[in-house]
Design an enzyme around this catalytic site. Structure first.
Site, PDB file in Angstrom:
ATOM      1  N   CYS A   1       0.499  -0.419  -0.196  1.00 44.51           N
ATOM      2  CA  CYS A   1       0.042  -0.013  -0.088  1.00 44.51           C
ATOM      3  C   CYS A   1       0.950   1.010  -0.035  1.00 44.51           C
ATOM      4  O   CYS A   1       1.813   1.572  -0.990  1.00 44.51           O
ATOM      5  CB  CYS A   1      -1.159   0.259   0.782  1.00 44.51           C
TER       6      CYS A   1
ATOM      7  N   ARG B   1      -2.420  -0.619   5.532  1.00 43.93           N
ATOM      8  CA  ARG B   1      -3.693  -1.255   5.196  1.00 43.93           C
ATOM      9  C   ARG B   1      -3.645  -2.210   4.538  1.00 43.93           C
ATOM     10  O   ARG B   1      -4.239  -3.110   4.488  1.00 43.93           O
ATOM     11  CB  ARG B   1      -4.203   0.006   3.877  1.00 43.93           C
TER      12      ARG B   1
END
Length: 339
Positions: free
Chosen positions: A289, A294
């Protein structure tokens, strides 16, 4: 990657006076992406219509299960949130507070917590190798998933669970909150080296980008970040000098794996979601990411729930996008051109 308070090295957030120097409000960061929550399961659970949510058969536990078992002596509840003061304002009874940007990382070397530091944390929390640990947090469990990834590198895999729906679901159901900090007897968690099997390094992703290794890279950022239209979501420091993505990677934003309430989608829906992007478990996957948080959520879904071979690349775009002489795909034609 967008968000919350990472260590001094990752990105700033209101909760931490961060390294890059800007203080970001956790709530604002949450709004940058979609809602989400992670999960985990073994091969047997993967065949079911939805992940099993209990303390033994799955890495996911439901809010009902947690409230029912909240006083179990072999249970430790750990909150890993980003918004300033959220734990202090009220947390799940018995939950301990862990700051991902200090407790789970080495703040100077931009690394996960080293063996001595992690062992000290586990001892403080009263965690042994047979302790069931339930992690949860705000902002869709992003950093709770990061915590699960760090714990897994020190051998705490099957005993570590995520609360399905996280803090958001617990509060929405008006379940009890407490402001007291629990006291537990320290454990004797051993100092052991971190496993290298769950973490991808720059050299690993570069080998895939150059087609020297047959693995898949799953970029879970927003489509605009992936295409190169933007380097980082609005309000988040642009810590990379280029925009775009790693050649050969595919884009499945992390939030597509969750329902509106933050709980994980049924297993078959998850399999279909990733299969449509060419990820079916037949090849190793590297999740990536912006700063690794994330992507730890998607790592959790792929590796723990679906049972796919997966590693998380926590260097992510802030490392790769700043590297000299590496190939980059920029579909938007911004910054350094279209190739």
């Amino acid at each position: 990657m967008t968000t919350m308070r990472k260590t001094t090295w990752l990105k700033t957030t209101s909760l931490r006076p961060a390294l890059a120097g800007a203080a970001l409000a956790g709530a604002a960061l949450a709004a940058l992406l979609l809602p989400a929550a992670p999960a985990l399961a073994n091969a047997g659970a993967a065949a079911a219509a939805a992940p099993i949510r209990d303390g033994e058969k799955s890495p996911l536990v439901s809010t009902e299960w947690l409230e029912k078992n909240i006083d179990s002596p072999k249970l430790r509840i750990v909150e890993v949130s980003v918004d300033p003061g959220v734990y202090e304002r009220g947390h799940i009874p018995g939950a301990h507070n862990v700051a991902w940007h200090t407790d789970l990382v080495e703040t100077v070397s931009r690394d996960i917590a080293g063996p001595e530091k992690f062992a000290a944390l586990a001892r403080r929390l009263g965690i042994d190798r047979d302790t069931t640990v339930v992690l949860y947090g705000d902002n869709n469990n992003w950093f709770a998933a990061w915590g699960a990834w760090v714990f897994a590198q020190y051998g705490l895999v099957d005993t570590v669970k995520l609360l399905d729906g996280g803090r958001k679901k617990w509060e929405a159901e008006k379940r009890p909150l407490d402001t007291r900090t629990p006291e537990v007897a320290a454990s004797r968690f051993p100092v052991t080296p971190a496993s290298t099997s769950l973490r991808a390094r720059f050299s690993d992703v570069l080998a895939v980008a150059r087609k020297e290794r047959d693995e898949r890279i799953l970029d879970i950022r927003s489509p605009d970040e992936f295409s190169g239209k933007i380097i980082a979501p609005s309000g988040v420091p642009e810590l990379a000098v280029r925009a775009g993505h790693i050649p050969g990677s595919v884009n499945v934003p992390w939030a597509k794996a969750v329902n509106a309430d933050g709980t994980l989608k049924p297993v078959e829906e998850l399999r279909k979601l990733y299969a449509e992007a060419g990820i079916d478990g037949s090849k190793p996957v590297i999740t990536s990411c912006r700063i690794g948080e994330r992507s730890s959520h998607s790592w959790f879904v792929l590796s723990r729930v679906l049972g796919y071979p997966a590693r998380n690349y926590d260097g992510s775009w802030t490392e790769y996008g700043n590297a000299v002489g590496v190939p980059v795909v920029n579909l938007a034609g911004t910054v350094w051109g279209g190739k």
